[in-house]
Design an enzyme around this catalytic site. Structure first.
Site, PDB file in Angstrom:
ATOM      1  N   LEU A   1       0.094   6.635   4.523  1.00 31.32           N
ATOM      2  CA  LEU A   1       1.246   6.270   5.361  1.00 31.32           C
ATOM      3  C   LEU A   1       2.273   5.450   4.586  1.00 31.32           C
ATOM      4  CD1 LEU A   1      -0.735   5.367   8.617  1.00 31.32           C
ATOM      5  CD2 LEU A   1       0.756   7.342   8.285  1.00 31.32           C
ATOM      6  N   GLY A   2       1.798   4.582   3.702  1.00 30.07           N
ATOM      7  CA  GLY A   2       2.726   3.731   2.935  1.00 30.07           C
ATOM      8  C   GLY A   2       3.641   4.553   2.048  1.00 30.07           C
TER       9      GLY A   2
ATOM     10  N   TYR B   1     -13.755  -3.526  10.031  1.00 24.32           N
ATOM     11  CA  TYR B   1     -12.423  -2.966  10.265  1.00 24.32           C
ATOM     12  C   TYR B   1     -11.919  -3.374  11.648  1.00 24.32           C
ATOM     13  CZ  TYR B   1      -8.653   0.522  10.413  1.00 24.32           C
ATOM     14  OH  TYR B   1      -7.422   1.148  10.496  1.00 24.32           O
TER      15      TYR B   1
ATOM     16  N   GLY C   1       0.830  -1.211   0.000  1.00 19.99           N
ATOM     17  CA  GLY C   1       0.000   0.000   0.000  1.00 19.99           C
ATOM     18  C   GLY C   1       0.856   1.248   0.000  1.00 19.99           C
ATOM     19  N   ALA C   2       1.894   1.238  -0.847  1.00 16.77           N
ATOM     20  CA  ALA C   2       2.912   2.298  -0.788  1.00 16.77           C
ATOM     21  C   ALA C   2       2.600   3.488  -1.690  1.00 16.77           C
ATOM     22  CB  ALA C   2       4.281   1.713  -1.149  1.00 16.77           C
TER      23      ALA C   2
HETATM   24  N1  LIG Z   1      -5.024   7.034   9.033  1.00 18.14           N
HETATM   25  C1  LIG Z   1      -5.312   6.618  10.242  1.00 18.14           C
HETATM   26  O1  LIG Z   1      -5.807   7.389  11.101  1.00 18.14           O
HETATM   27  C2  LIG Z   1      -5.028   5.193  10.648  1.00 18.14           C
HETATM   28  C3  LIG Z   1      -5.249   4.838  11.988  1.00 18.14           C
HETATM   29  C4  LIG Z   1      -4.988   3.537  12.391  1.00 18.14           C
HETATM   30  C5  LIG Z   1      -4.488   2.631  11.485  1.00 18.14           C
HETATM   31  N2  LIG Z   1      -4.283   2.992  10.181  1.00 18.14           N
HETATM   32  C6  LIG Z   1      -3.751   1.970   9.264  1.00 18.14           C
HETATM   33  O2  LIG Z   1      -2.642   2.480   8.563  1.00 18.14           O
HETATM   34  C7  LIG Z   1      -2.508   1.807   7.296  1.00 18.14           C
HETATM   35  C8  LIG Z   1      -2.368   2.834   6.190  1.00 18.14           C
HETATM   36  O3  LIG Z   1      -3.562   3.610   6.157  1.00 18.14           O
HETATM   37  P1  LIG Z   1      -3.630   5.091   5.573  1.00 18.14           P
HETATM   38  O4  LIG Z   1      -4.139   5.953   6.644  1.00 18.14           O
HETATM   39  O5  LIG Z   1      -2.354   5.423   4.867  1.00 18.14           O
HETATM   40  O6  LIG Z   1      -4.833   4.888   4.527  1.00 18.14           O
HETATM   41  P2  LIG Z   1      -5.038   5.332   3.015  1.00 18.14           P
HETATM   42  O7  LIG Z   1      -4.425   6.658   2.762  1.00 18.14           O
HETATM   43  O8  LIG Z   1      -6.500   5.141   2.780  1.00 18.14           O
HETATM   44  O9  LIG Z   1      -4.197   4.249   2.199  1.00 18.14           O
HETATM   45  C9  LIG Z   1      -4.577   2.896   2.185  1.00 18.14           C
HETATM   46  C10 LIG Z   1      -3.545   2.146   1.369  1.00 18.14           C
HETATM   47  O10 LIG Z   1      -3.893   0.744   1.364  1.00 18.14           O
HETATM   48  C11 LIG Z   1      -3.885   0.330   0.015  1.00 18.14           C
HETATM   49  N3  LIG Z   1      -4.741  -0.813  -0.270  1.00 18.14           N
HETATM   50  C12 LIG Z   1      -6.056  -0.976   0.012  1.00 18.14           C
HETATM   51  N4  LIG Z   1      -6.498  -2.140  -0.516  1.00 18.14           N
HETATM   52  C13 LIG Z   1      -5.431  -2.702  -1.153  1.00 18.14           C
HETATM   53  C14 LIG Z   1      -5.231  -3.886  -1.906  1.00 18.14           C
HETATM   54  N5  LIG Z   1      -6.239  -4.744  -2.144  1.00 18.14           N
HETATM   55  N6  LIG Z   1      -3.996  -4.161  -2.385  1.00 18.14           N
HETATM   56  C15 LIG Z   1      -2.985  -3.305  -2.182  1.00 18.14           C
HETATM   57  N7  LIG Z   1      -3.108  -2.151  -1.506  1.00 18.14           N
HETATM   58  C16 LIG Z   1      -4.321  -1.865  -0.993  1.00 18.14           C
HETATM   59  C17 LIG Z   1      -4.347   1.542  -0.773  1.00 18.14           C
HETATM   60  O11 LIG Z   1      -4.066   1.366  -2.142  1.00 18.14           O
HETATM   61  P3  LIG Z   1      -5.064   1.950  -3.306  1.00 18.14           P
HETATM   62  O12 LIG Z   1      -4.662   3.375  -3.511  1.00 18.14           O
HETATM   63  O13 LIG Z   1      -4.800   1.056  -4.468  1.00 18.14           O
HETATM   64  O14 LIG Z   1      -6.479   1.841  -2.785  1.00 18.14           O
HETATM   65  C18 LIG Z   1      -3.520   2.619  -0.100  1.00 18.14           C
HETATM   66  O15 LIG Z   1      -2.209   2.613  -0.574  1.00 18.14           O
HETATM   67  C19 LIG Z   1      -3.761   0.930   7.167  1.00 18.14           C
HETATM   68  O16 LIG Z   1      -3.452  -0.398   7.506  1.00 18.14           O
HETATM   69  C20 LIG Z   1      -4.720   1.537   8.185  1.00 18.14           C
HETATM   70  O17 LIG Z   1      -5.667   0.602   8.643  1.00 18.14           O
HETATM   71  C21 LIG Z   1      -4.538   4.255   9.752  1.00 18.14           C
END
Ligand SMILES: NC(=O)c1ccc[n+]([C@@H]2O[C@H](COP(=O)([O-])OP(=O)(O)OC[C@H]3O[C@@H](n4cnc5c(N)ncnc54)[C@H](OP(=O)(O)O)[C@@H]3O)[C@@H](O)[C@H]2O)c1
Length: 242
Positions: free
Chosen positions: A22-23, A164, A17-18
């Site tokens: 965050l990725g 979730y 998810g880079a």
């Molecule tokens: N933001 C927060 O407040 C928060 C809090 C707690 C935990 N987290 C965790 O932190 C991590 C990163 O979240 P984020 O906040 O950066 O969210 P985000 O901006 O919504 O990004 C989500 C990432 O996951 C990827 N992804 C989703 N489904 C996928 C799949 N089938 N195959 C490959 N990649 C996939 C997305 O790719 P696409 O662009 O292709 O969809 C995107 O790169 C997650 O595990 C999330 O649960 C976030």
């Protein structure tokens, strides 16, 4: 120094998810720290921010397709990591799925809950299984499962986002189980809570900036010793109850 020698000295991180959130920010920071980065994403041709990063760090950032909903894609991604280097120093299971349209039980949809389990819990297990030989081959390696306080049974929870929360609780159990299985190895396993972060998932009202979350998460991942293996750690280093 020859490029080959330099590569041998660089540590290698693989991140799912880079392409955004965050990725992406972890990929940017790891590259800036001098690490080699294998950046997994669903659609490399559309990952323009990652492409810019790869152009800037032409010898050390590789973009590799990885759709974590597909076991075949996970296996192919892992095979490309293995070809790149016999050792993997850090695996970041970051890709995450949250469907905001099913907050309450009445709204819960089978497909949404199933997808949450596949992306948030099953995919980290499958990718870790595939990359275990490379993680074992490094002198000291870490597996970082990006989890959430929303999956902690020991914290007060609001009644929402069933898929979730349930899937992140499963990811936490995977972390504990795996750390136990790998207790006598060179591998540290962590679950990490990034805080509530301003990404597409966290939304604009989230209090934590991406750069702060990522600086803290990487510090925790890169310095964790065996004493922390199996624990869930917040981005600022605080241990959370499961
Ligand atoms: N933001 C927060 O407040 C928060 C809090 C707690 C935990 N987290 C965790 O932190 C991590 C990163 O979240 P984020 O906040 O950066 O969210 P985000 O901006 O919504 O990004 C989500 C990432 O996951 C990827 N992804 C989703 N489904 C996928 C799949 N089938 N195959 C490959 N990649 C996939 C997305 O790719 P696409 O662009 O292709 O969809 C995107 O790169 C997650 O595990 C999330 O649960 C976030």
């Amino acid at each position: 120094m020859h490029k080959h020698d330099q590569e041998n000295e660089q540590k290698l991180v693989a991140i799912t998810g880079a392409n955004r959130g965050l990725g992406l920010a972890m990929s940017v920071r790891c590259a800036a720290l001098g690490w080699s980065v294998i950046a997994g994403c669903r659609r490399p041709s559309e990952a323009t921010d990652l492409q810019r990063l790869a152009q800037k760090h032409i010898a050390s950032v590789d973009i590799v397709e990885c759709d974590v909903l597909s076991e075949a894609s996970i296996v192919q991604f892992a095979a490309k990591v293995a070809v790149a280097r016999p050792h993997l120093d850090l695996l970041v299971n970051n890709a995450g799925y949250l469907d905001r349209s099913d907050p309450r039980l009445d709204d819960a949809k089978s497909v949404s809950v199933t997808t949450a389990f596949q992306v948030n819990a099953l995919a980290p297990l499958l990718l870790t299984r595939e990359l275990l030989p490379q993680l074992r081959a490094a002198p000291m390696s870490r597996i970082a499962n990006i989890s959430s306080a929303m999956g902690c049974l020991g914290l007060e929870q609001r009644p929402d986002s069933y898929g979730y929360r349930m899937s992140k609780a499963a990811l936490n159990m995977f972390t504990v189980n795996l750390a136990s299985e790998l207790a006598s190895t060179n591998i540290v396993v962590l679950a990490l809570h990034p805080g509530w972060v301003k990404t597409d998932m966290g939304g604009t009202v989230a209090p934590v900036h991406v750069e702060d979350a990522v600086a803290g998460l990487l510090e925790q991942m890169m310095t964790a010793d065996k004493g922390r293996s199996g624990r869930i750690v917040r981005y600022d280093g605080m241990l959370l109850p499961y």
